[in-house]
Design a protein around this motif. Structure first.
Motif, PDB file in Angstrom:
ATOM      1  N   GLY A  61       1.096  -1.547   0.086  1.00  9.55           N
ATOM      2  CA  GLY A  61       0.028   0.116   0.248  1.00  9.55           C
ATOM      3  C   GLY A  61       0.309   1.118  -0.199  1.00  9.55           C
ATOM      4  O   GLY A  61       0.247   2.411  -0.350  1.00  9.55           O
ATOM      5  N   HIS A  62       1.919   1.410   0.538  1.00  9.02           N
ATOM      6  CA  HIS A  62       3.346   2.439   0.222  1.00  9.02           C
ATOM      7  C   HIS A  62       3.123   2.879  -1.071  1.00  9.02           C
ATOM      8  O   HIS A  62       4.233   3.880  -1.402  1.00  9.02           O
ATOM      9  N   VAL A  63       3.549   1.562  -2.131  1.00  9.93           N
ATOM     10  CA  VAL A  63       3.703   1.936  -3.337  1.00  9.93           C
ATOM     11  C   VAL A  63       2.586   2.806  -3.817  1.00  9.93           C
ATOM     12  O   VAL A  63       1.590   2.808  -3.992  1.00  9.93           O
ATOM     13  N   PRO A  64       2.552   4.227  -4.494  1.00 13.89           N
ATOM     14  CA  PRO A  64       1.432   4.295  -5.127  1.00 13.89           C
ATOM     15  C   PRO A  64       1.004   4.615  -6.358  1.00 13.89           C
ATOM     16  O   PRO A  64       2.018   4.129  -7.509  1.00 13.89           O
ATOM     17  N   MET A  65       0.481   3.484  -6.528  1.00 13.97           N
ATOM     18  CA  MET A  65      -0.644   2.693  -7.591  1.00 13.97           C
ATOM     19  C   MET A  65      -1.485   3.720  -8.035  1.00 13.97           C
ATOM     20  O   MET A  65      -2.353   4.050  -7.298  1.00 13.97           O
ATOM     21  N   PRO A  66      -2.576   3.541  -9.493  1.00 14.06           N
ATOM     22  CA  PRO A  66      -3.234   3.660  -9.640  1.00 14.06           C
ATOM     23  C   PRO A  66      -4.547   3.004  -9.070  1.00 14.06           C
ATOM     24  O   PRO A  66      -4.123   1.537  -8.578  1.00 14.06           O
ATOM     25  N   ILE A  67      -5.912   3.255  -8.568  1.00  8.93           N
ATOM     26  CA  ILE A  67      -6.872   2.633  -8.406  1.00  8.93           C
ATOM     27  C   ILE A  67      -6.977   1.575  -8.716  1.00  8.93           C
ATOM     28  O   ILE A  67      -7.490   0.643  -8.341  1.00  8.93           O
ATOM     29  N   GLY A  68      -7.232   0.867 -10.215  1.00  7.42           N
ATOM     30  CA  GLY A  68      -6.873   0.046 -11.232  1.00  7.42           C
ATOM     31  C   GLY A  68      -6.496  -1.211 -11.008  1.00  7.42           C
ATOM     32  O   GLY A  68      -6.947  -2.133 -11.353  1.00  7.42           O
ATOM     33  N   PHE A  69      -5.027  -1.118  -9.604  1.00  7.15           N
ATOM     34  CA  PHE A  69      -4.679  -1.657  -9.896  1.00  7.15           C
ATOM     35  C   PHE A  69      -5.246  -2.350  -8.440  1.00  7.15           C
ATOM     36  O   PHE A  69      -4.804  -4.054  -8.137  1.00  7.15           O
ATOM     37  N   TYR A  70      -6.023  -2.067  -7.585  1.00 13.49           N
ATOM     38  CA  TYR A  70      -6.603  -2.521  -6.397  1.00 13.49           C
ATOM     39  C   TYR A  70      -7.416  -3.342  -6.846  1.00 13.49           C
ATOM     40  O   TYR A  70      -8.133  -4.097  -6.685  1.00 13.49           O
ATOM     41  N   ASP A  71      -8.492  -2.910  -7.633  1.00 11.93           N
ATOM     42  CA  ASP A  71      -9.754  -3.129  -8.233  1.00 11.93           C
ATOM     43  C   ASP A  71      -9.256  -4.295  -8.951  1.00 11.93           C
ATOM     44  O   ASP A  71     -10.114  -5.703  -9.321  1.00 11.93           O
ATOM     45  N   ASP A  72      -8.180  -4.449  -9.657  1.00 14.65           N
ATOM     46  CA  ASP A  72      -7.235  -6.225 -10.600  1.00 14.65           C
ATOM     47  C   ASP A  72      -7.200  -7.328  -9.374  1.00 14.65           C
ATOM     48  O   ASP A  72      -7.864  -7.751  -9.366  1.00 14.65           O
ATOM     49  N   TRP A  73      -6.694  -6.774  -8.264  1.00 13.99           N
ATOM     50  CA  TRP A  73      -6.393  -8.130  -7.302  1.00 13.99           C
ATOM     51  C   TRP A  73      -7.624  -8.227  -5.920  1.00 13.99           C
ATOM     52  O   TRP A  73      -8.144  -9.139  -5.674  1.00 13.99           O
ATOM     53  N   VAL A  74      -8.571  -7.095  -6.059  1.00 11.00           N
ATOM     54  CA  VAL A  74      -9.613  -7.266  -5.217  1.00 11.00           C
ATOM     55  C   VAL A  74     -10.203  -8.382  -5.641  1.00 11.00           C
ATOM     56  O   VAL A  74     -10.958  -9.328  -5.070  1.00 11.00           O
ATOM     57  N   LYS A  75     -10.765  -8.253  -7.439  1.00  8.57           N
ATOM     58  CA  LYS A  75     -11.453  -8.693  -8.470  1.00  8.57           C
ATOM     59  C   LYS A  75     -10.826 -10.594  -8.226  1.00  8.57           C
ATOM     60  O   LYS A  75     -11.497 -11.462  -8.177  1.00  8.57           O
ATOM     61  N   SER A  76      -9.399 -10.517  -8.256  1.00  5.76           N
ATOM     62  CA  SER A  76      -9.123 -11.780  -8.260  1.00  5.76           C
ATOM     63  C   SER A  76      -9.039 -12.358  -7.381  1.00  5.76           C
ATOM     64  O   SER A  76      -9.597 -13.800  -7.748  1.00  5.76           O
ATOM     65  N   ALA A  77      -8.859 -11.942  -6.579  1.00  7.85           N
ATOM     66  CA  ALA A  77      -9.228 -12.754  -4.994  1.00  7.85           C
ATOM     67  C   ALA A  77     -10.259 -12.977  -4.706  1.00  7.85           C
ATOM     68  O   ALA A  77     -10.709 -14.319  -3.527  1.00  7.85           O
ATOM     69  N   ASP A  78     -11.333 -12.345  -4.952  1.00  9.29           N
ATOM     70  CA  ASP A  78     -12.710 -12.963  -5.146  1.00  9.29           C
ATOM     71  C   ASP A  78     -13.087 -13.793  -5.724  1.00  9.29           C
ATOM     72  O   ASP A  78     -14.358 -15.204  -5.531  1.00  9.29           O
ATOM     73  N   GLU A  79     -12.478 -14.264  -7.346  1.00 12.55           N
ATOM     74  CA  GLU A  79     -12.668 -15.316  -8.091  1.00 12.55           C
ATOM     75  C   GLU A  79     -11.815 -16.730  -7.888  1.00 12.55           C
ATOM     76  O   GLU A  79     -11.742 -17.757  -7.254  1.00 12.55           O
TER      77      GLU A  79
END
Length: 268
Positions: free
Chosen positions: A97-115
């Motif tokens: 979380g300390h690495v600045p990343m676009p919000i899409g980064f979190y979208d992708d990994w939350v979606k992956s975790a859900d799948e």
């Protein structure tokens, strides 16, 4: 939310929380009220149920895939992989979380975790229909090693987990599907086909964000990938490779063939 998943031991409870938090995240995104991303202190190793017993890979018993016991062993190994994948995807959110990343980064990994949570439960359902359950057999103790080795290196994590380990899943899943087709276990075949299709996206997310970070730092992605895999992955990559699905996920042959334990086919 990520740390809560990581610190929950029971697989069904872990994946229920994962589904719940993913739904909360995407509901907020849809409403235009994105949940803030902060830093966290995730455990180096996620909580795990008492069973399965975790063994050195050399000590995990091998069973013939043509037998019912062998097919149960395959599904048990897949369930173990999927449960680790749930944690891996929440860990990348919590740990970096300390690495600045676009919000899409979190979208992708939350979606992956859900799948991955869905995959774990589908495989557990298959095991239970066969008279077994996750935890009934020993499992591979080395699954989390890549996460520990890359705990301070986001590029390394992306290179080794989605772009090597999950890409390996694209190579071996067609063979697993064939085993269950021969046994006329159509329900399991359908589950494995769902997993196979969605894993392409997870590898693609890894490739996308790996290339994003390389671009941010003006690095050559192929050279960096080779260096990181040689640093963090223990051993050579093993053909045969599913080149079609790897390409679909953004992994060209010149990324992985130079790391293989044999030369590529003539003319590549």
């Amino acid at each position: 939310m990520a740390v809560e998943v990581l610190t929950t031991a029971d697989g069904r409870e872990k994946t229920a929380l994962s589904h719940k938090h993913a739904a909360t995240w995407f509901a907020a995104r849809k409403a235009g009220d994105t949940i803030p991303v902060s830093t966290a202190n995730p455990p180096l190793r996620p909580a795990r149920p008492e069973k399965p017993e975790l063994l050195n890979p050399r000590d995990v018993p091998r069973r013939r895939p043509g037998s019912p016991a062998g097919r149960i062993a395959i599904l048990h190994a897949v369930a173990h992989i999927e449960l680790n994948a749930v944690d891996l995807h929440w860990d990348i959110i919590a740990r970096f979380g300390h690495v600045p990343m676009p919000i899409g980064f979190y979208d992708d990994w939350v979606k992956s975790a859900d799948e991955e949570s869905k995959h774990y439960n589908l495989i557990c359902d298959c095991l239970e229909q066969m008279g077994s359950h996750y935890g009934a057999l020993p499992a591979h103790a080395g699954m989390w090693r890549a996460a520990e080795d890359t705990a301070e290196d986001l590029l390394g994590r992306l290179a080794v987990v989605p772009m090597v380990l999950e890409a390996r899943g694209l190579d071996v899943t067609p063979g697993m599907i064939e085993i269950f087709e021969k046994a006329n276990e159509t329900g399991t075949v359908e589950v494995l086909q769902v997993i196979y299709a969605e894993e392409v996206g997870h590898v693609a997310y890894g490739s996308k964000w790996f290339h994003f970070l390389c671009g941010r730092h003006d690095l050559d992605p192929k050279d960096v990938f080779h260096d990181l895999v040689r640093t963090y992955f223990h051993g050579a990559l093993k053909p045969p490779f599913n080149e079609e699905k790897r390409a679909e996920a953004g992994l060209p042959p010149d990324f992985y063939w130079p790391l293989a334990d044999q030369t590529p086919p003539h003319g590549r």
